[in-house]
Structure formats: C-alpha cells, structure tokens
Design an enzyme around this catalytic site. Structure first.
Site, PDB file in Angstrom:
ATOM      1  CG  HIS A   1       1.320  -2.122 -15.630  1.00  0.00           C
ATOM      2  ND1 HIS A   1       0.974  -3.334 -15.365  1.00  0.00           N
ATOM      3  CD2 HIS A   1       2.440  -2.420 -16.262  1.00  0.00           C
ATOM      4  CE1 HIS A   1       1.664  -4.141 -15.677  1.00  0.00           C
ATOM      5  NE2 HIS A   1       2.580  -3.780 -16.457  1.00  0.00           N
TER       6      HIS A   1
ATOM      7  CG  ASP B   1      -2.024  -4.549 -16.908  1.00  0.00           C
ATOM      8  OD1 ASP B   1      -2.463  -3.659 -16.092  1.00  0.00           O
ATOM      9  OD2 ASP B   1      -1.054  -5.443 -16.753  1.00  0.00           O
TER      10      ASP B   1
ATOM     11  CG  ASN C   1      -4.008  -0.685 -12.598  1.00  0.00           C
ATOM     12  OD1 ASN C   1      -3.934  -0.707 -11.607  1.00  0.00           O
ATOM     13  ND2 ASN C   1      -3.618  -1.566 -13.689  1.00  0.00           N
TER      14      ASN C   1
ATOM     15  CG  LEU D   1      -9.825  -9.277 -15.007  1.00  0.00           C
ATOM     16  CD1 LEU D   1      -8.684  -8.457 -15.881  1.00  0.00           C
ATOM     17  CD2 LEU D   1     -10.248 -10.644 -15.901  1.00  0.00           C
TER      18      LEU D   1
ATOM     19  CD  GLU E   1       4.309   2.499  -9.938  1.00  0.00           C
ATOM     20  OE1 GLU E   1       3.638   1.890 -10.785  1.00  0.00           O
ATOM     21  OE2 GLU E   1       4.584   2.028  -8.894  1.00  0.00           O
TER      22      GLU E   1
ATOM     23  N   GLY F   1       0.789  -1.293   0.023  1.00  0.00           N
ATOM     24  CA  GLY F   1       0.058  -0.043   0.033  1.00  0.00           C
ATOM     25  C   GLY F   1       0.832   1.339   0.000  1.00  0.00           C
ATOM     26  CB  SER F   2       4.248   2.432  -0.559  1.00  0.00           C
ATOM     27  OG  SER F   2       4.353   1.543  -2.132  1.00  0.00           O
TER      28      SER F   2
HETATM   29  C1  GAR Z   1       3.051  -0.631  -7.542  1.00  0.00           C
HETATM   30  O1  GAR Z   1       4.481  -0.528  -8.185  1.00  0.00           O
HETATM   31  C2  GAR Z   1       2.229  -0.751  -8.920  1.00  0.00           C
HETATM   32  O2  GAR Z   1       2.721  -0.275 -10.046  1.00  0.00           O
HETATM   33  C3  GAR Z   1       2.146  -2.345  -9.010  1.00  0.00           C
HETATM   34  O3  GAR Z   1       2.201  -2.802  -7.741  1.00  0.00           O
HETATM   35  C4  GAR Z   1       2.934  -2.092  -7.082  1.00  0.00           C
HETATM   36  C5  GAR Z   1       2.160  -1.955  -5.475  1.00  0.00           C
HETATM   37  O4  GAR Z   1       2.979  -1.242  -4.511  1.00  0.00           O
HETATM   38  N1  GAR Z   1       1.122  -2.749  -9.893  1.00  0.00           N
HETATM   39  C6  GAR Z   1       1.067  -3.665 -10.699  1.00  0.00           C
HETATM   40  O5  GAR Z   1       2.110  -4.328 -10.783  1.00  0.00           O
HETATM   41  C7  GAR Z   1      -0.327  -3.904 -11.263  1.00  0.00           C
HETATM   42  N2  GAR Z   1      -0.034  -4.788 -12.567  1.00  0.00           N
HETATM   43  P1  GAR Z   1       2.191  -0.973  -3.268  1.00  0.00           P
HETATM   44  O6  GAR Z   1       1.330  -2.292  -2.621  1.00  0.00           O
HETATM   45  O7  GAR Z   1       3.481  -0.732  -2.203  1.00  0.00           O
HETATM   46  O8  GAR Z   1       1.466   0.166  -3.242  1.00  0.00           O
END
Ligand code: GAR
Length: 193
Positions: A104, A145, A102, A87, A174, A12-13
């Site tokens: 990616h 995606d 979303n 999904l 991000e 969840g960052s």
């Molecule tokens: C993020 O880097 C996001 O882009 C990726 O998961 C990470 C979540 O990190 N998402 C995907 O790969 C979606 N296909 P987080 O849990 O620390 O926010």
C-alpha cells in the site's frame, strides 16, 4: 521451489519490479500474473517476460468454482497483490492463510481502506500535512488494508512536496523493497509460522 502468483490490475510497474528481481532466483518461480482487465498493460509485461497470464471476471473471482480450481491446480505457495484494487473474497483468503501479501502506498493504518489507491492516497497524505509517508507491506485479510503489517518504509514529505514527487519517492521505495520482502517472506518467514 516456491510458487508465486501475482494479482495486478493496471500498469504493472510493481509486478515488473518483482519479475525482474526474482528472475535470477532459482528458489522462487512466478507462475502467472492474474488480472481482471484484459487491456491492462501488466499483461503485455507478463507476455514480454514469458510469464503466463490469467484473465478473470469479477463474477469468476467472487463465486466461480472453476476459477478456484484453477488457482488450486497451480499448487501455489504464495500470492502477492501488486496494484490490485479489488477486495479479496473470503474463499481465497481461506486458501492462503498468511500466504497473501499486499503493498500500500502510505504508512498504514492511516490512509487505507476502500477507494484508497494510487494518487488518492498521496493526495490524502499531502492534505493531512503529515511530514512522512512511505509504503506498507502487509498480509491480506477480508478488509481493505487491515491485515497484519509486516514492514513499512518511509520517506520525508516536506511542506512544498508535489504529488508527482511524492508518488515518485513512494514508488521507488515500493519497487526496491517489495521484491526483497517477497523473497524473504517466501523463503524464510513462510516456514516459520
Ligand atoms: C502502487 O503504487 C501500489 O502501491 C498501489 O498501486 C500502485 C500500482 O502501480 N496500490 C494501491 O494503491 C493499493 N491500495 P503499478 O500498476 O504500476 O504497479
């Protein structure tokens, strides 16, 4: 006031960056964080940030009308996925046409699709020898995606780049851009279509 729901599954960052950035904006409220994993760290982040949580099972997500009614009751304007790996079912897409974003961790349309998340994406980028990577923010449709791309932000991938360093650069992009694009989309773009 734009009412926003975040779906997240893990650390969840990204959700935290969204909460922190949007907190001072009186025009947008994060109503809740929805998560299918009761042990996910993102739920602790939500509690610490005084944001409600919704925990749901796969069955509820796919077929349950009470879950659907709960989502409707929140009277949401926008849903954002932030590290959410399932999904999205058609009923939810139908409820939020052009209202679900979303992020990616690569430059779509390359390196996306089922099973492509987190480090798997960065490993595929490094194996490809592509000289750039980055992050893509897109609308969500019924395929992984493949929804309409809103914007992407890139970083260099020199030959000696490590997995950790690539992950670090992409996640920095991000965390900076996703909250800002969400704000822009919620306040401007969503009224323009
Ligand atoms: C993020 O880097 C996001 O882009 C990726 O998961 C990470 C979540 O990190 N998402 C995907 O790969 C979606 N296909 P987080 O849990 O620390 O926010």
């Amino acid at each position: 006031m734009q009412r926003l729901l975040i779906f997240a599954s893990g650390n969840g960052s990204t959700a935290q960056a969204i909460l922190d950035y949007l907190h001072p904006n009186p025009q947008i409220e994060v109503i809740a964080i929805a998560c299918p994993n009761p042990n996910a760290f993102v739920l602790q982040r939500a509690i610490k940030s005084n944001v409600s949580t919704i925990i749901f099972s796969r069955d509820e997500f796919l077929n349950d009308t009470s879950f659907k009614n709960k989502i409707l009751d929140y009277n949401l304007d926008l849903i954002v996925l932030a590290g959410f790996m399932w999904l999205v079912p058609q009923w939810l897409i139908d409820l939020f046409p052009n209202r679900m974003l979303n992020i990616h961790p690569a430059l779509l349309p390359k390196f996306g699709g089922k099973g492509m998340y987190g480090d798997k994406v960065h490993q595929a980028v490094l194996a490809s020898k592509d000289s750039i990577s980055g992050t893509t923010i897109h609308l969500v449709n019924e395929r992984y995606d493949e929804g309409r791309i809103l914007c992407s932000f890139s970083c260099a991938v020199p030959p000696e780049r490590s997995l950790e360093s690539l992950r670090h650069s992409v996640q920095a992009l991000e965390k900076y851009w996703y909250p800002r694009v969400i704000e822009w989309y919620a306040l401007q773009a969503s009224t323009a279509d």
